[in-house]
Design an enzyme around this catalytic site. Structure first.
Site, PDB file in Angstrom:
ATOM      1  N   GLY A 184      -3.470  -4.023  -7.671  1.00  0.00           N
ATOM      2  CA  GLY A 184      -3.507  -4.548  -6.300  1.00  0.00           C
ATOM      3  C   GLY A 184      -3.026  -3.502  -5.320  1.00  0.00           C
ATOM      4  CG  ASN A 185      -4.114  -3.370  -1.561  1.00  0.00           C
ATOM      5  OD1 ASN A 185      -3.614  -4.079  -0.694  1.00  0.00           O
ATOM      6  ND2 ASN A 185      -5.391  -3.477  -1.927  1.00  0.00           N
ATOM      7  CG  HIS A 186       2.219  -1.853  -1.337  1.00  0.00           C
ATOM      8  ND1 HIS A 186       3.065  -2.531  -2.179  1.00  0.00           N
ATOM      9  CD2 HIS A 186       2.136  -0.582  -1.807  1.00  0.00           C
ATOM     10  CE1 HIS A 186       3.492  -1.701  -3.126  1.00  0.00           C
ATOM     11  NE2 HIS A 186       2.932  -0.515  -2.922  1.00  0.00           N
TER      12      HIS A 186
END
Ligand code: CTP
Length: 404
Positions: free
Chosen positions: A210-212
């Site tokens: 995923g990412n932030h």
């Protein structure tokens, strides 16, 4: 529509006054600030304490606060000027007649006569009283004065009779207000589709790539579009902030493929589409359906490319649709963003550059708006809510004025 609006709610002495509690809750849920004024007889039907607790504001019913230890003067003029809109719900036959004659014998009437804002009236009474020529005359007179009458509904009445006269349900009253507030706004009648947040690409049942992204920018855009009158659909990735307004239709998704499916299903109907989501470019080639066990050997996960949702929409878009993309760049921002604009066939690209004040999770942002024809427009550092308003003003509003 009601977010941030100051609503002065007048409650009169009808059995429907108990519904004022639900009404206050709904208005607060929509982000409105609510102050309640009762007529003296309304207190027999609903307690000031209930309404004060729900509205988070003191409730008044008399000019002089005899029940208030400080014995304050409740200034009807101040209430009237404070309000962005006044709502009298329920309004009894007696109050309707006073609203017409101007018989100012209580605080609520003083507020009504002082109000400079639009006034909405939701009558409530038994069917014969409602149909009586006097009541009908008063209602039509009130409309002629420029007030809005929220029609009474039909059904079982407190008397046991069936017919017209019961107060519109709190949900209907809130929808009525929202519809009225929308009139004349620049995006009224337009459908805006936005995506926001990250995507999570599952590796096994407990792990993902995923990412932030927090989704804050996309959610701010959704709120800003709603405030301009649009009907807004938001496709939201996991672990994102959620919009405050219940009027935004939210579809929750996890992966890029789910986001693609959800966005594609809504795209045809959208006048404006803004892709603000941080969609993962790759996903694991295979989903392992049991948790991967730890071994001392290196673990390799093969990744395959996800579909480019924006490019797909760019290829399919009609000339009456506006498509806006975002570009996240760490170097050669303007140049790279413009390349993306052309490659993905968008009308506009909003360039973001991650830093402490502008990146994932920050409450502020500074962006460039690029259309490939005019000089890029810089929006300097400010809150994401303010940036969202600027983006809509600069992009969607201007474009819509001339095209769709
Ligand atoms: N986007 C998309 N589908 C993807 C990846 C990105 O629709 N699979 C959209 C984003 O929502 C954004 C725009 O494309 O509106 C640009 O995203 P960005 O991450 O800046 O660029 P990429 O196209 O992914 O290219 P790169 O990561 O190489 O910069």
């Amino acid at each position: 529509m009601l977010s941030g609006k100051k609503v002065l709610l007048g409650v009169t002495g009808s059995i429907a006054a108990y519904k004022a509690s639900f009404l206050v809750r709904l208005l607060i849920k929509q982000g409105a600030e609510v102050r309640v004024i009762l007529t003296p007889s309304a207190r027999s039907f609903v307690t000031p304490l209930t309404l004060a607790t729900l509205s988070k504001n003191p409730v008044q019913w008399e000019y002089f606060g005899e029940n208030d230890p400080e014995g304050k003067w409740n200034n009807h003029v101040d209430f009237g000027l404070w309000a962005d809109l006044m709502l009298i719900a329920p309004a009894t036959a007696k109050t309707l007649s006073k609203l017409v004659s101007g018989n100012c014998d209580n605080l609520l009437m003083g507020c009504y006569l002082s109000a400079k804002c639009p006034v909405y009236i939701a009558p409530a009474m038994d069917l014969d009283m409602y149909q009586h020529p006097s009541t009908q005359h008063n209602l039509s007179q009130l409309k002629q004065f420029g007030n809005f009458v929220i029609p009474a509904g039909s059904g079982e009445l407190a008397s046991g009779l069936e017919g017209e006269g019961r107060m519109a349900e709190p949900e209907e009253i809130v929808s009525f207000l929202e519809e009225q507030l929308k009139q004349g706004l620049p995006l009224t009648g337009k459908k805006v589709l936005i995506n926001a947040g990250p995507t999570y690409e599952a590796i096994d049942p407990v792990r993902f790539i995923g990412n932030h992204s927090s989704g804050k920018m996309g959610v701010a855009l959704a709120e800003a579009a709603l405030n301009l009158g649009a009907e807004v659909e938001l496709v939201l990735g996991p672990n994102s902030v959620v919009p405050k307004s219940a009027s935004i239709k939210v579809s929750h998704v996890q992966s890029a493929l789910q986001m693609q499916e959800s966005v594609a299903a809504k795209f045809d109907n959208a006048d404006v589409t803004i892709l603000a989501a941080a969609i993962a470019d790759y996903r694991p080639a295979d989903f392992v359906d049991q948790k991967i066990k730890k071994t001392s050997a290196p673990l390799e996960i093969k990744l395959i490319e996800n579909p480019d949702i924006l490019a797909g929409l760019g290829a399919a878009k009609r000339s009456d649709q506006v498509l806006v993309g975002f570009a996240l760049e760490t170097q050669n921002g303007l140049e790279n963003a413009e390349k993306k604009l052309h490659k993905k066939n968008c009308d506009f690209i909003v360039l973001n550059s991650p830093s402490a004040n502008t990146g994932f999770g920050a409450n502020t942002n500074s962006v460039w708006i690029i259309d490939g024809k005019n000089e890029p427009i810089e929006i300097k550092l400010k809150s994401k809510i303010e940036v969202a308003k600027d983006i809509l003003q600069h992009i969607v509003y201007k474009r819509i004025a001339g095209s769709i």
